[in-house]
Design an enzyme around this catalytic site. Structure first.
Site, PDB file in Angstrom:
ATOM      1  N   GLU A   1      -5.001   2.696   4.012  1.00  0.00           N
ATOM      2  CA  GLU A   1      -5.029   3.712   2.943  1.00  0.00           C
ATOM      3  C   GLU A   1      -6.234   4.634   3.113  1.00  0.00           C
ATOM      4  O   GLU A   1      -6.170   5.817   2.807  1.00  0.00           O
ATOM      5  CB  GLU A   1      -5.026   3.015   1.569  1.00  0.00           C
ATOM      6  CG  GLU A   1      -3.657   2.422   1.268  1.00  0.00           C
ATOM      7  CD  GLU A   1      -3.673   1.200   0.384  1.00  0.00           C
ATOM      8  OE1 GLU A   1      -4.704   0.914  -0.257  1.00  0.00           O
ATOM      9  OE2 GLU A   1      -2.632   0.518   0.332  1.00  0.00           O
TER      10      GLU A   1
ATOM     11  N   GLY B   1      -3.018  -7.667  -0.987  1.00  0.00           N
ATOM     12  CA  GLY B   1      -3.167  -6.583  -1.954  1.00  0.00           C
ATOM     13  C   GLY B   1      -2.503  -6.950  -3.270  1.00  0.00           C
ATOM     14  O   GLY B   1      -3.066  -7.639  -4.109  1.00  0.00           O
TER      15      GLY B   1
ATOM     16  N   GLY C   1       2.256  -2.986   0.648  1.00  0.00           N
ATOM     17  CA  GLY C   1       2.707  -2.543  -0.674  1.00  0.00           C
ATOM     18  C   GLY C   1       4.188  -2.187  -0.719  1.00  0.00           C
ATOM     19  O   GLY C   1       4.648  -1.562  -1.668  1.00  0.00           O
TER      20      GLY C   1
ATOM     21  N   GLU D   1      -2.693  -5.256   9.836  1.00  0.00           N
ATOM     22  CA  GLU D   1      -1.889  -4.867   8.685  1.00  0.00           C
ATOM     23  C   GLU D   1      -0.915  -3.762   9.076  1.00  0.00           C
ATOM     24  O   GLU D   1      -1.295  -2.573   9.074  1.00  0.00           O
ATOM     25  CB  GLU D   1      -2.790  -4.349   7.562  1.00  0.00           C
ATOM     26  CG  GLU D   1      -3.802  -5.353   7.058  1.00  0.00           C
ATOM     27  CD  GLU D   1      -4.204  -5.032   5.624  1.00  0.00           C
ATOM     28  OE1 GLU D   1      -3.971  -5.866   4.760  1.00  0.00           O
ATOM     29  OE2 GLU D   1      -4.715  -3.935   5.378  1.00  0.00           O
TER      30      GLU D   1
ATOM     31  N   ASN E   1      -7.619  -7.886  -1.900  1.00  0.00           N
ATOM     32  CA  ASN E   1      -8.040  -6.479  -1.971  1.00  0.00           C
ATOM     33  C   ASN E   1      -7.479  -5.894  -3.261  1.00  0.00           C
ATOM     34  O   ASN E   1      -6.276  -5.669  -3.368  1.00  0.00           O
ATOM     35  CB  ASN E   1      -7.490  -5.735  -0.745  1.00  0.00           C
ATOM     36  CG  ASN E   1      -7.718  -4.245  -0.840  1.00  0.00           C
ATOM     37  OD1 ASN E   1      -8.536  -3.776  -1.631  1.00  0.00           O
ATOM     38  ND2 ASN E   1      -7.000  -3.483  -0.027  1.00  0.00           N
TER      39      ASN E   1
ATOM     40  N   LYS F   1      -7.921  -3.007  -4.471  1.00  0.00           N
ATOM     41  CA  LYS F   1      -7.701  -1.556  -4.371  1.00  0.00           C
ATOM     42  C   LYS F   1      -8.290  -0.855  -5.606  1.00  0.00           C
ATOM     43  O   LYS F   1      -9.320  -1.261  -6.100  1.00  0.00           O
ATOM     44  CB  LYS F   1      -6.210  -1.247  -4.205  1.00  0.00           C
ATOM     45  CG  LYS F   1      -5.535  -2.098  -3.126  1.00  0.00           C
ATOM     46  CD  LYS F   1      -4.198  -1.579  -2.750  1.00  0.00           C
ATOM     47  CE  LYS F   1      -3.524  -2.551  -1.802  1.00  0.00           C
ATOM     48  NZ  LYS F   1      -2.515  -1.948  -0.990  1.00  0.00           N
TER      49      LYS F   1
ATOM     50  N   SER G   1       2.214  -7.292   2.264  1.00  0.00           N
ATOM     51  CA  SER G   1       3.163  -7.976   1.366  1.00  0.00           C
ATOM     52  C   SER G   1       3.137  -9.497   1.496  1.00  0.00           C
ATOM     53  O   SER G   1       4.179 -10.158   1.422  1.00  0.00           O
ATOM     54  CB  SER G   1       4.572  -7.426   1.555  1.00  0.00           C
ATOM     55  OG  SER G   1       4.593  -6.039   1.254  1.00  0.00           O
TER      56      SER G   1
ATOM     57  N   HIS H   1      -9.226   0.315   6.227  1.00  0.00           N
ATOM     58  CA  HIS H   1      -7.919   0.011   5.636  1.00  0.00           C
ATOM     59  C   HIS H   1      -6.988   1.206   5.863  1.00  0.00           C
ATOM     60  O   HIS H   1      -7.430   2.357   5.840  1.00  0.00           O
ATOM     61  CB  HIS H   1      -8.101  -0.276   4.140  1.00  0.00           C
ATOM     62  CG  HIS H   1      -6.865  -0.823   3.507  1.00  0.00           C
ATOM     63  ND1 HIS H   1      -5.803  -0.022   3.166  1.00  0.00           N
ATOM     64  CD2 HIS H   1      -6.510  -2.089   3.166  1.00  0.00           C
ATOM     65  CE1 HIS H   1      -4.844  -0.786   2.641  1.00  0.00           C
ATOM     66  NE2 HIS H   1      -5.252  -2.046   2.631  1.00  0.00           N
TER      67      HIS H   1
HETATM   68  C1  PEP Z   1      -3.634  -4.560   1.461  1.00  0.00           C
HETATM   69  O1  PEP Z   1      -3.976  -3.865   0.526  1.00  0.00           O
HETATM   70  O2  PEP Z   1      -4.424  -4.763   2.378  1.00  0.00           O
HETATM   71  C2  PEP Z   1      -2.292  -5.141   1.469  1.00  0.00           C
HETATM   72  C3  PEP Z   1      -1.930  -5.877   2.482  1.00  0.00           C
HETATM   73  O3  PEP Z   1      -1.495  -4.876   0.364  1.00  0.00           O
HETATM   74  P1  PEP Z   1      -0.156  -5.659  -0.019  1.00  0.00           P
HETATM   75  O4  PEP Z   1      -0.428  -7.129   0.046  1.00  0.00           O
HETATM   76  O5  PEP Z   1       0.167  -5.199  -1.407  1.00  0.00           O
HETATM   77  O6  PEP Z   1       0.905  -5.260   0.961  1.00  0.00           O
END
Ligand code: PEP
Length: 261
Positions: A97, A234, A173, A167, A9, A11, A213, A95
């Site tokens: 966000e 991400g 993040g 998630e 992703n 973003k 992460s 998601h």
């Molecule tokens: C995501 O954007 O779905 C995500 C899991 O981000 P990250 O891997 O940076 O935590």
């Protein structure tokens, strides 16, 4: 073991030149990986360009969001047929966000999942609890509600391709990953819920990704859990080395477990 998905992703990162460069690097490095479904989700403006680059490759294109109507006076929105026309096969829906900053709810998630499936694309429906919800021991209740409401009104035939991504919001993040045990606990609950809502068959086939992460150092331990079928990545998908490493480690694990093609 179900065939894993590793999805990146991006973003709101990467202009078109950067997207082309990153896509080229990934393409070159993973062209011979055939036991993992590899997906990248660039920003909307790069989908057409990147989609052309992915034709006849083993990498699939995803959008990060969509609107549920087919077309109309909805300024600023993008429909699923539009995404399909530039080569998208997947769409990330709900998601955290989008839930946090753009007012997505289980109800809008439900409408978007329906639009994606009706247009024969694959939804990656995201669910997950906040830190406060985890600390209040509400994780399982929150996630069960998100899955149940997100899928409300669909019958089983509709959901054959559905992918769910667990998630935990506190792990996105932040550099804090759920332990494999924490992730497995929630994945098992989601799989069980799918059995209760639908059938043993759908529950054993549905792919549930972990996101939060994920990096090359933790992917193998996560993937060793029974109910974790891949990752939604991400930060670590924004640089080719890390994303490629995650894909190759997942692929090697599949080879060890006898998953080919
Ligand atoms: C995501 O954007 O779905 C995500 C899991 O981000 P990250 O891997 O940076 O935590």
């Amino acid at each position: 073991m179900r065939r894993p998905i590793i999805a990146g992703n991006w973003k709101m990162y990467k202009n078109v030149n950067e997207a082309v460069e990153l896509t080229n690097e990934i393409k070159r490095a993973v062209f011979n990986v055939n036991n993992v479904d590899i997906v990248i989700a660039p920003p909307f403006v790069n989908l057409s360009e990147v989609g052309d680059m992915l034709l006849e490759t083993n990498i699939r294109l995803s959008a990060q969001n969509c609107y549920w109507e087919q077309e109309g006076a909805f300024t600023g929105e993008i429909s699923v047929p539009m995404l399909k026309s530039v080569g998208c096969q997947y769409v990330i829906i709900g998601h955290s966000e989008r839930r946090k900053y753009f007012g997505e709810t289980d109800c809008t998630v439900n409408k978007k999942v329906a639009a994606v499936i009706e247009n024969e694309l694959i939804p990656i429906m995201c669910v997950g609890e906040t830190l406060e919800e985890r600390e209040a021991e509400k994780t399982l209740e929150v996630v069960k509600t998100q899955v149940t409401e997100g899928l409300a009104g669909f019958d089983e035939a509709y959901l054959k391709t559905l992918v769910i991504a667990y998630e935990p919001v506190w792990a996105i993040g932040t550099g804090k990953t759920a332990t494999p045990g924490q992730a497995q606990e929630v994945h098992a609950v989601i799989r069980n819920l799918i059995k209760d809502l639908y059938s043993e068959n759908l529950s054993s086939e549905i792919r549930i990704l972990y996101g939060g992460s994920v990096n090359p150092g933790n992917i193998e331990n996560l993937m060793n859990e029974t109910d974790i079928d891949g990752g939604l990545i991400g930060g670590a998908s924004l640089k080719s080395e890390g994303f490629i490493d995650i894909i190759k480690k997942t692929s090697n694990l599949c080879t060890k477990k006898g998953i080919e093609e």
